[in-house]
Design a protein around this motif. Structure first.
Motif, PDB file in Angstrom:
ATOM      1  N   THR A  41     -89.941 -21.879  15.160  1.00 23.98           N
ATOM      2  CA  THR A  41     -89.219 -21.265  14.239  1.00 23.98           C
ATOM      3  C   THR A  41     -87.731 -21.872  14.013  1.00 23.98           C
ATOM      4  O   THR A  41     -87.230 -22.563  14.705  1.00 23.98           O
ATOM      5  N   PRO A  42     -87.148 -21.348  12.943  1.00 25.09           N
ATOM      6  CA  PRO A  42     -85.892 -21.891  12.780  1.00 25.09           C
ATOM      7  C   PRO A  42     -84.894 -21.575  13.959  1.00 25.09           C
ATOM      8  O   PRO A  42     -84.114 -22.279  14.354  1.00 25.09           O
ATOM      9  N   ALA A  43     -84.977 -20.550  14.347  1.00 26.51           N
ATOM     10  CA  ALA A  43     -84.330 -19.882  15.612  1.00 26.51           C
ATOM     11  C   ALA A  43     -84.375 -20.898  16.515  1.00 26.51           C
ATOM     12  O   ALA A  43     -83.765 -21.055  17.642  1.00 26.51           O
ATOM     13  N   GLN A  44     -85.720 -21.199  17.071  1.00 23.28           N
ATOM     14  CA  GLN A  44     -86.082 -21.749  18.112  1.00 23.28           C
ATOM     15  C   GLN A  44     -85.528 -23.482  17.945  1.00 23.28           C
ATOM     16  O   GLN A  44     -85.108 -23.892  19.104  1.00 23.28           O
ATOM     17  N   ARG A  45     -85.527 -23.775  16.787  1.00 23.90           N
ATOM     18  CA  ARG A  45     -84.942 -25.337  16.443  1.00 23.90           C
ATOM     19  C   ARG A  45     -83.523 -25.174  16.857  1.00 23.90           C
ATOM     20  O   ARG A  45     -83.029 -26.195  17.362  1.00 23.90           O
ATOM     21  N   GLN A  46     -82.801 -24.107  16.459  1.00 20.84           N
ATOM     22  CA  GLN A  46     -81.407 -23.823  16.669  1.00 20.84           C
ATOM     23  C   GLN A  46     -80.941 -23.860  18.093  1.00 20.84           C
ATOM     24  O   GLN A  46     -80.299 -24.601  18.833  1.00 20.84           O
ATOM     25  N   ALA A  47     -81.952 -23.133  18.827  1.00 23.23           N
ATOM     26  CA  ALA A  47     -81.994 -23.202  20.457  1.00 23.23           C
ATOM     27  C   ALA A  47     -82.072 -24.434  21.065  1.00 23.23           C
ATOM     28  O   ALA A  47     -81.305 -24.650  21.995  1.00 23.23           O
ATOM     29  N   VAL A  48     -82.906 -25.499  20.404  1.00 22.25           N
ATOM     30  CA  VAL A  48     -83.178 -26.692  20.921  1.00 22.25           C
ATOM     31  C   VAL A  48     -81.920 -27.528  20.897  1.00 22.25           C
ATOM     32  O   VAL A  48     -81.407 -27.936  21.443  1.00 22.25           O
ATOM     33  N   THR A  49     -81.336 -27.296  19.561  1.00 13.50           N
ATOM     34  CA  THR A  49     -80.025 -27.915  19.203  1.00 13.50           C
ATOM     35  C   THR A  49     -79.051 -27.759  19.976  1.00 13.50           C
ATOM     36  O   THR A  49     -78.224 -28.368  20.430  1.00 13.50           O
ATOM     37  N   GLN A  50     -78.901 -26.469  20.151  1.00  9.47           N
ATOM     38  CA  GLN A  50     -77.795 -25.814  20.957  1.00  9.47           C
ATOM     39  C   GLN A  50     -77.931 -26.500  22.575  1.00  9.47           C
ATOM     40  O   GLN A  50     -76.905 -26.725  23.271  1.00  9.47           O
ATOM     41  N   ALA A  51     -79.093 -26.505  23.074  1.00 11.87           N
ATOM     42  CA  ALA A  51     -79.321 -26.639  24.284  1.00 11.87           C
ATOM     43  C   ALA A  51     -78.988 -28.267  24.628  1.00 11.87           C
ATOM     44  O   ALA A  51     -78.481 -28.772  25.598  1.00 11.87           O
ATOM     45  N   GLY A  52     -79.474 -29.104  23.172  1.00  9.68           N
ATOM     46  CA  GLY A  52     -79.030 -30.566  23.408  1.00  9.68           C
ATOM     47  C   GLY A  52     -77.433 -30.586  23.456  1.00  9.68           C
ATOM     48  O   GLY A  52     -76.966 -31.612  24.151  1.00  9.68           O
ATOM     49  N   ALA A  53     -76.716 -29.964  22.668  1.00 10.15           N
ATOM     50  CA  ALA A  53     -75.311 -30.065  22.721  1.00 10.15           C
ATOM     51  C   ALA A  53     -74.728 -29.536  24.015  1.00 10.15           C
ATOM     52  O   ALA A  53     -73.723 -30.496  24.370  1.00 10.15           O
ATOM     53  N   GLU A  54     -75.139 -28.682  24.563  1.00 10.18           N
ATOM     54  CA  GLU A  54     -74.597 -28.275  25.762  1.00 10.18           C
ATOM     55  C   GLU A  54     -74.914 -29.203  26.891  1.00 10.18           C
ATOM     56  O   GLU A  54     -74.199 -29.310  27.688  1.00 10.18           O
ATOM     57  N   THR A  55     -76.108 -29.757  26.912  1.00  8.98           N
ATOM     58  CA  THR A  55     -76.510 -30.769  27.942  1.00  8.98           C
ATOM     59  C   THR A  55     -75.607 -32.189  27.741  1.00  8.98           C
ATOM     60  O   THR A  55     -74.967 -32.775  28.558  1.00  8.98           O
ATOM     61  N   GLU A  56     -75.252 -32.607  26.239  1.00  8.34           N
ATOM     62  CA  GLU A  56     -74.336 -33.620  26.005  1.00  8.34           C
ATOM     63  C   GLU A  56     -73.116 -33.406  26.762  1.00  8.34           C
ATOM     64  O   GLU A  56     -72.440 -34.205  27.355  1.00  8.34           O
ATOM     65  N   ALA A  57     -72.493 -32.058  26.474  1.00  9.94           N
ATOM     66  CA  ALA A  57     -71.162 -31.863  26.863  1.00  9.94           C
ATOM     67  C   ALA A  57     -71.041 -31.948  28.537  1.00  9.94           C
ATOM     68  O   ALA A  57     -70.258 -32.144  29.120  1.00  9.94           O
ATOM     69  N   ARG A  58     -72.267 -31.386  28.944  1.00 14.29           N
ATOM     70  CA  ARG A  58     -72.429 -31.468  30.533  1.00 14.29           C
ATOM     71  C   ARG A  58     -72.273 -32.738  31.016  1.00 14.29           C
ATOM     72  O   ARG A  58     -71.882 -33.336  32.002  1.00 14.29           O
ATOM     73  N   GLN A  59     -73.252 -33.767  30.436  1.00 13.45           N
ATOM     74  CA  GLN A  59     -73.386 -35.093  30.924  1.00 13.45           C
ATOM     75  C   GLN A  59     -71.962 -35.867  30.907  1.00 13.45           C
ATOM     76  O   GLN A  59     -71.733 -36.549  31.911  1.00 13.45           O
TER      77      GLN A  59
END
Length: 322
Positions: free
Chosen positions: A243-261
Motif C-alpha cells: 500500500t502507499p503507506a507501506q511503501r512510505q514505511a519502507v522508504t523511511q526504514a531505509g532512510a533511518e538505516t542510512e543515517a544509522r550506518q
C-alpha cells in the motif's frame, strides 16, 4: 494465481529454516556478509525498522542460499528476496558506475566517502531503476587493507602473493603491483583459505569479516586503499505490492538505516583495531615504497575506468575534484 501471490511464494525461507514455498508473507532482506559486519548490521536494522512500521521483514545474513552481491539484481528479479545489501563494486558488470566508491586512493576519510556518495546518489538511483530496483540506503565500509599470512609492508612482499580482491579494479591494481590477484565473493574466501590456495584478502578490518579472517591471516596492513560502499535496494515489483503507506514505511526504514550506518562508521576503525589486537592480529603500516607502488599501479586502473564508465561517471569525478 496473481503476480503478487507468485512472488510471495518464491521468496526463500532461509532465515526460518524452511523451504522457499514455506516462507510466510513478508519481506526478506539479504546480505552475503556476517551479521556483525557493518552491512550485516544494516540489514538487521532495516528489517527491525520496516517491521516496526508495519512491513514484516526478516534479515538473512552470511549469503543465504548462496546469495552473492554480484547476483543481487538477479536475486531480486527472480523473487528470491524483497530487498538486498550488495557490495557496490561487485556489480560492475551491470554498470561500471558501481565501481566508483572502490576506486583506489580516491577517498581518504569518512567525509570524503560521504561527499562522493552524495555526488553519485542520483546515478545509483538511475542505474538501479533500469533494472527494476529502488535504492533504500548506503553503507560505508571502513578503509580496505590487506589481511595476510605473513607481514606485507614492501613491494617485494606483494610479489606472487595470492590475493582475493572484491572487484575488477582491485584485481588490476594488485596484479600491476606484482600480486596474483583474483575477484572472489567474500562467501568463497573461507574455503579457499582453509584449502591453502589464498595468501591474502583485500578487505576492511571490520567486525564479522575480521572474525573470520584472523583464523588464517594474523596480519593486517593498513593500506587506506578505499572507503567502498554497499548499497541496500528493493525490488520494484515487491514495492508495488505494498500500500502507499507501506511503501512510505519502507522508504523511511531505509532512510533511518542510512543515517544509522553513517553514524556507526564514526569511531568504528579504532574499535576494529582494538578487537583485532585483542585477537592477536598484528597491524602494520606499509612502507612508503609500497604505498608508492600501489598508487602507481592504481593510475592505470582509474584511467581505464574513466574510459569505460561513461560521461556521467566522469562528471562525478570532476565534481569531486579529481
Amino acid at each position: 494465481m496473481t503476480i503478487a501471490r507468485r512472488l510471495i511464494l518464491a521468496a526463500p525461507a532461509i532465515a526460518i529454516g524452511g523451504s522457499a514455498r514455506a516462507q510466510p508473507a513478508g519481506w526478506t532482506v539479504a546480505t552475503e556478509y556476517p551479521a556483525t559486519s557493518i552491512p550485516g548490521e544494516g540489514v538487521t536494522h532495516f528489517a527491525t525498522a520496516a517491521t516496526a512500521r508495519g512491513v514484516p521483514t526478516t534479515a538473512a545474513t552470511d549469503g543465504p542460499g548462496g546469495y552473492r552481491s554480484a547476483a543481487a539484481l538477479s536475486a531480486l528479479a527472480d523473487g528470491r528476496f524483497a530487498a538486498v545489501d550488495s557490495f557496490a563494486g561487485s556489480m560492475n558488470a551491470v554498470d561500471p558506475l558501481f565501481l566508483l566508491s572502490s576506486l583506489p586512493f580516491l577517498t581518504a576519510s569518512h567525509a570524503d566517502a560521504a561527499r562522493l556518495r552524495d555526488l553519485a546518489r542520483p546515478h545509483y538511483l538511475a542505474a538501479l531503476e533500469k533494472h527494476g530496483a529502488t535504492l533504500l540506503w548506503t553503507t560505508p565500509w571502513p578503509p580496505s587493507g590487506l589481511w595476510t599470512r605473513r607481514p606485507v609492508t614492501t613491494p617485494e612482499d606483494l610479489r606472487g602473493l595470492r590475493v582475493r580482491t572484491y572487484d575488477a579494479t582491485g584485481t588490476e591494481v594488485l596484479r600491476a603491483a606484482g600480486a596474483n590477484a583474483e575477484v572472489l565473493s567474500f562467501a568463497e574466501v573461507n574455503a579457499r583459505l582453509e584449502a591453502g590456495t589464498l595468501d591474502a584478502v583485500l578487505s576492511s578490518g571490520d567486525g564479522g569479516a575480521g572474525r573470520q579472517l584472523w583464523r588464517w591471516l594474523p596480519n593486517f596492513t593498513e593500506l587506506d586503499y578505499a572507503w567502498p560502499l554497499s548499497l541496500g535496494f528493493a525490488s520494484n515489483a515487491r514495492l508495488a505490492e505494498l500500500t502507499p503507506a507501506q511503501r512510505q514505511a519502507v522508504t523511511q526504514a531505509g532512510a533511518e538505516t542510512e543515517a544509522r550506518q553513517w553514524q556507526a562508521i564514526v569511531g568504528r576503525l579504532e574499535a576494529n583495531r582494538r578487537v583485532m589486537r585483542d585477537n592477536q592480529v598484528a597491524i602494520h603500516d606499509p612502507e612508503a615504497t609500497l604505498r608508492a607502488a600501489l598508487r602507481s599501479a592504481a593510475g592505470g586502473a582509474i584511467g581505464q575506468w574513466r574510459s569505460t564508465a561513461g560521461s556521467a561517471a566522469v562528471a562525478i569525478l570532476t565534481a569531486y575534484g579529481v
